[in-house]
Design a protein around this motif. Structure first.
Motif: not given
Length: 301
Positions: A30, A34, A37, A47-49, A55-60
């Motif tokens: 994490l 960006r 990533t 993946v970004g957060w 904010q967290v890129e949950r799909e990652g």
């Protein structure tokens, strides 16, 4: 196993990622930028957060089975101004809360969250031997650690096994206090800090990584675990061990008054005393590769 790691570029995080990748695990880092990533040169994926904005890129994080949360502003890198103390607190508490909420909201949450803490949880305890049943302290770092651990509760409420490794001084020249101490001792300019009678609860970097992986793998373990070597030593004893390993004299003690003048509030941690032992880790069957200070220092070199 697919394992996500925050704080993956720090001293402990980078060593943990190397260890996991070497054993064939899939690592998701994490990261806050960006631009960094995607696939990484070492074989991990980033993946970004944004921990402060929640904010967290949950799909990652899909398919992640374990998460190790090591993110937080460095404790010993600079003098503790009020603004930096706020950064120390927020980077840990808000970051952990952001992560815990995100993990709890996943369709398939991970099985375990290993969320970092520190022996600072106990405050200054002098010569008293401290284990995981000891109460929290009441100084700045103790308050931060209590809030830090509490911030992981959304994950626990979602049924995720949560473990809090309370780490001591990691003996390594690559980062933390060791990055400042080792060069001085190599030049023969080392010496005890303050009286030298204060206890420093240390752990080798190799044992730190091994303990984190032990806590990931053991499905029956949760709650707080002290990550410190079995025999805490005084600052004077650690100083002597460094001198022996480097074959250098250690003639230059630094008086407490000087430490207070130079470090401000941070001096409390340098001249304060934590005699912390890893009772729960030993009871669970963990074996230290470097159980004494001389072997920990040799491993660091």
């Amino acid at each position: 196993m697919r394992i996500a790691v925050t704080g993956s570029t720090g001293l402990i995080g980078s060593a943990l990622v190397r260890s996991l990748l070497a054993d064939g695990h899939e690592v998701v880092r994490l990261v806050r930028r960006r631009s960094r990533t995607g696939p990484q040169p070492d074989g991990s994926t980033a993946v970004g957060w944004n921990p402060l904005l929640g904010q967290v890129e949950r799909e990652g994080l899909a398919g992640v089975e374990a998460v190790v949360n090591l993110a937080g502003a460095p404790i010993g890198d600079r003098r503790w101004s009020e603004s930096y103390k706020r950064e120390i607190r927020e980077s840990r508490v808000l970051g952990t809360e952001t992560l815990a909420v995100a993990l709890a909201g996943l369709e398939e949450p991970p099985k375990v969250l290993v969320s970092a803490s520190a022996v600072g949880w106990y405050g200054q305890t002098g010569d008293e031997v401290i284990d995981e049943d000891s109460p929290a302290g009441d100084d700045f770092l103790a308050e931060v650690c209590v809030e830090w651990e509490a911030a992981a509760r959304p994950a626990e409420r979602a049924g995720i096994r949560v473990v809090h490794p309370r780490t001591g001084l990691v003996v390594s020249p690559a980062g933390g206090a060791g990055a400042k101490l080792f060069p001085l001792f190599r030049l023969g300019l080392g010496g005890r800090l303050g009286s030298g009678r204060q206890y420093w609860s240390y752990i080798s970097l190799a044992d730190e990584v091994a303990a984190l992986r032990f806590l990931i793998d053991r499905e029956d373990l949760s709650g707080a675990f002290n990550l410190t070597a079995p025999e805490p030593v005084t600052n004077a004893e650690l100083t002597a061990a460094l001198g022996r390993a480097l074959r250098r004299p250690t003639p230059f003690p630094v008086p407490e008054a000087v430490l207070r003048a130079v470090l401000g509030d941070l001096s409390v941690e340098v001249i304060g005393s934590h005699r912390v032992v890893p009772r729960r880790l030993l009871e669970a069957g963990f074996r230290f590769a470097h159980p004494d200070v001389d072997s920990a220092v040799r491993a660091a070199l």
